[in-house]
Motif scaffolding. Structure first.
Motif, PDB file in Angstrom:
ATOM      1  N   HIS A   1      10.603   3.682   5.063  1.00  0.00           N
ATOM      2  CA  HIS A   1      10.880   3.014   3.784  1.00  0.00           C
ATOM      3  C   HIS A   1      10.532   1.524   3.789  1.00  0.00           C
ATOM      4  CE1 HIS A   1      13.249   6.160   1.450  1.00  0.00           C
ATOM      5  NE2 HIS A   1      12.730   6.764   2.499  1.00  0.00           N
ATOM      6  N   THR A   2       9.807   1.045   4.776  1.00  0.00           N
ATOM      7  CA  THR A   2       9.380  -0.353   4.804  1.00  0.00           C
ATOM      8  C   THR A   2       8.475  -0.663   3.622  1.00  0.00           C
ATOM      9  OG1 THR A   2       9.544  -0.403   7.209  1.00  0.00           O
ATOM     10  CG2 THR A   2       8.196  -2.110   6.199  1.00  0.00           C
ATOM     11  N   CYS A   3       7.708   0.311   3.160  1.00  0.00           N
ATOM     12  CA  CYS A   3       6.735   0.091   2.091  1.00  0.00           C
ATOM     13  C   CYS A   3       7.302   0.318   0.692  1.00  0.00           C
ATOM     14  CB  CYS A   3       5.525   1.002   2.295  1.00  0.00           C
ATOM     15  SG  CYS A   3       5.898   2.754   2.025  1.00  0.00           S
ATOM     16  N   ALA A   4       8.600   0.541   0.557  1.00  0.00           N
ATOM     17  CA  ALA A   4       9.187   0.793  -0.766  1.00  0.00           C
ATOM     18  C   ALA A   4       8.826  -0.354  -1.708  1.00  0.00           C
ATOM     19  CB  ALA A   4      10.687   0.954  -0.658  1.00  0.00           C
ATOM     20  N   THR A   5       8.251   0.002  -2.849  1.00  0.00           N
ATOM     21  CA  THR A   5       7.726  -0.967  -3.811  1.00  0.00           C
ATOM     22  C   THR A   5       8.174  -0.566  -5.210  1.00  0.00           C
ATOM     23  OG1 THR A   5       5.778  -1.314  -2.425  1.00  0.00           O
ATOM     24  CG2 THR A   5       5.575  -1.929  -4.741  1.00  0.00           C
ATOM     25  N   PRO A   6       8.596  -1.539  -6.037  1.00  0.00           N
ATOM     26  CA  PRO A   6       8.961  -1.192  -7.408  1.00  0.00           C
ATOM     27  C   PRO A   6       7.782  -0.602  -8.188  1.00  0.00           C
ATOM     28  CG  PRO A   6       9.861  -3.330  -6.833  1.00  0.00           C
ATOM     29  CD  PRO A   6       8.911  -2.947  -5.729  1.00  0.00           C
ATOM     30  N   LEU A   7       8.040   0.532  -8.829  1.00  0.00           N
ATOM     31  CA  LEU A   7       7.068   1.185  -9.705  1.00  0.00           C
ATOM     32  C   LEU A   7       7.445   0.795 -11.128  1.00  0.00           C
ATOM     33  CD1 LEU A   7       4.739   3.252 -10.122  1.00  0.00           C
ATOM     34  CD2 LEU A   7       6.499   5.026 -10.229  1.00  0.00           C
ATOM     35  N   LEU A   8       6.614  -0.027 -11.778  1.00  0.00           N
ATOM     36  CA  LEU A   8       6.938  -0.543 -13.102  1.00  0.00           C
ATOM     37  C   LEU A   8       6.616   0.455 -14.202  1.00  0.00           C
ATOM     38  CD1 LEU A   8       5.674  -4.202 -12.556  1.00  0.00           C
ATOM     39  CD2 LEU A   8       7.993  -3.282 -12.259  1.00  0.00           C
ATOM     40  N   SER A   9       5.586   1.268 -13.988  1.00  0.00           N
ATOM     41  CA  SER A   9       5.279   2.335 -14.944  1.00  0.00           C
ATOM     42  C   SER A   9       4.354   3.340 -14.282  1.00  0.00           C
ATOM     43  CB  SER A   9       4.640   1.777 -16.220  1.00  0.00           C
ATOM     44  OG  SER A   9       3.359   1.271 -15.965  1.00  0.00           O
ATOM     45  N   GLY A  10       4.329   4.540 -14.856  1.00  0.00           N
ATOM     46  CA  GLY A  10       3.459   5.593 -14.363  1.00  0.00           C
ATOM     47  C   GLY A  10       4.193   6.623 -13.538  1.00  0.00           C
ATOM     48  N   ASP A  11       3.424   7.569 -13.020  1.00  0.00           N
ATOM     49  CA  ASP A  11       3.982   8.687 -12.265  1.00  0.00           C
ATOM     50  C   ASP A  11       3.144   8.904 -11.009  1.00  0.00           C
ATOM     51  OD1 ASP A  11       5.755  10.838 -11.810  1.00  0.00           O
ATOM     52  OD2 ASP A  11       4.345  12.249 -12.717  1.00  0.00           O
TER      53      ASP A  11
ATOM     54  N   ARG B   1      -0.439  10.058 -10.226  1.00  0.00           N
ATOM     55  CA  ARG B   1      -0.725  11.191 -11.113  1.00  0.00           C
ATOM     56  C   ARG B   1      -1.261  10.679 -12.451  1.00  0.00           C
ATOM     57  NH1 ARG B   1       4.274  15.474 -10.798  1.00  0.00           N
ATOM     58  NH2 ARG B   1       4.741  15.029  -8.651  1.00  0.00           N
ATOM     59  N   THR B   2      -0.751   9.499 -12.830  1.00  0.00           N
ATOM     60  CA  THR B   2      -1.157   8.845 -14.066  1.00  0.00           C
ATOM     61  C   THR B   2      -1.488   7.395 -13.713  1.00  0.00           C
ATOM     62  OG1 THR B   2       1.071   8.066 -14.587  1.00  0.00           O
ATOM     63  CG2 THR B   2       0.469  10.265 -15.405  1.00  0.00           C
ATOM     64  N   ASP B   3      -1.910   6.621 -14.703  1.00  0.00           N
ATOM     65  CA  ASP B   3      -2.066   5.191 -14.474  1.00  0.00           C
ATOM     66  C   ASP B   3      -0.714   4.643 -14.031  1.00  0.00           C
ATOM     67  OD1 ASP B   3      -4.625   5.509 -15.432  1.00  0.00           O
ATOM     68  OD2 ASP B   3      -4.283   4.479 -17.321  1.00  0.00           O
ATOM     69  N   ILE B   4      -0.717   3.752 -13.036  1.00  0.00           N
ATOM     70  CA  ILE B   4       0.530   3.188 -12.531  1.00  0.00           C
ATOM     71  C   ILE B   4       0.440   1.665 -12.473  1.00  0.00           C
ATOM     72  CG2 ILE B   4       1.200   5.238 -11.209  1.00  0.00           C
ATOM     73  CD1 ILE B   4       0.317   3.751  -8.650  1.00  0.00           C
ATOM     74  N   VAL B   5       1.612   1.029 -12.552  1.00  0.00           N
ATOM     75  CA  VAL B   5       1.723  -0.415 -12.384  1.00  0.00           C
ATOM     76  C   VAL B   5       2.759  -0.643 -11.291  1.00  0.00           C
ATOM     77  CG1 VAL B   5       2.290  -2.629 -13.453  1.00  0.00           C
ATOM     78  CG2 VAL B   5       1.144  -0.843 -14.804  1.00  0.00           C
ATOM     79  N   LEU B   6       2.347  -1.354 -10.246  1.00  0.00           N
ATOM     80  CA  LEU B   6       3.219  -1.653  -9.108  1.00  0.00           C
ATOM     81  C   LEU B   6       3.540  -3.136  -9.067  1.00  0.00           C
ATOM     82  CD1 LEU B   6       1.242   0.472  -6.537  1.00  0.00           C
ATOM     83  CD2 LEU B   6       3.517   1.001  -7.385  1.00  0.00           C
ATOM     84  N   ASP B   7       4.747  -3.457  -8.660  1.00  0.00           N
ATOM     85  CA  ASP B   7       5.178  -4.846  -8.543  1.00  0.00           C
ATOM     86  C   ASP B   7       4.748  -5.375  -7.167  1.00  0.00           C
ATOM     87  OD1 ASP B   7       6.355  -7.262  -9.048  1.00  0.00           O
ATOM     88  OD2 ASP B   7       8.384  -6.590  -8.594  1.00  0.00           O
TER      89      ASP B   7
END
Length: 134
Positions: A93-103, A127-133
């Motif tokens: 879980h070191t790479c846990a990153t907020p997923l702002l939108s998408g799947d 799976r879809t377009d995504i936005v990562l923080d």
């Protein structure tokens, strides 16, 4: 484990017959953003992907995911987007990153799911377009 080994040998058990396995927290392979000199984020080399759009919001870069790319972490690495990771298999879980939108989908499935609103980028694929923080 060291105390148990010493106690067993103190009781006369042959040290060669004692088996132990140590588990512990070691520093991450990639310790994160602080103090790292990197190239500015950029599109990955080679032809553009044809999959869902991956937006690295903090880095100001958006790129289509290539089917053979592997994981979102692999894409971030190819774009020189700063990341944190250690296991690359969904365990630490070191790479846990907020997923702002998408799947996203996981392959392999993580050992335990991340908290709501976060994604383990080491084993995630969009799976879809995504936005990562990040």
């Amino acid at each position: 484990m060291t105390d148990i080994r010493e106690a067993l040998t103190g009781l006369g058990l042959d040290a060669g017959r004692i088996r132990t396995e140590l588990f512990g927290a070691l520093p991450s392979t990639n310790p994160g953003l602080t103090g790292q000199r990197r190239r500015p984020p950029h599109p990955p080399p080679g032809p553009a992907g044809t999959g869902p759009e991956v937006v690295f919001a903090r880095s100001g870069i958006s790129v289509p995911f290539a089917t053979g790319r592997g994981s979102v972490l692999d894409l971030a690495d190819a774009c020189d987007v700063p990341t944190r990771w250690s296991c690359r298999t969904g365990v630490c879980h070191t790479c846990a990153t907020p997923l702002l939108s998408g799947d996203i989908a996981y392959a392999p499935d993580p050992l335990e799911p991340p908290p709501d609103g976060q994604v383990l980028i080491c084993c995630a694929r969009p799976r879809t377009d995504i936005v990562l923080d990040m």
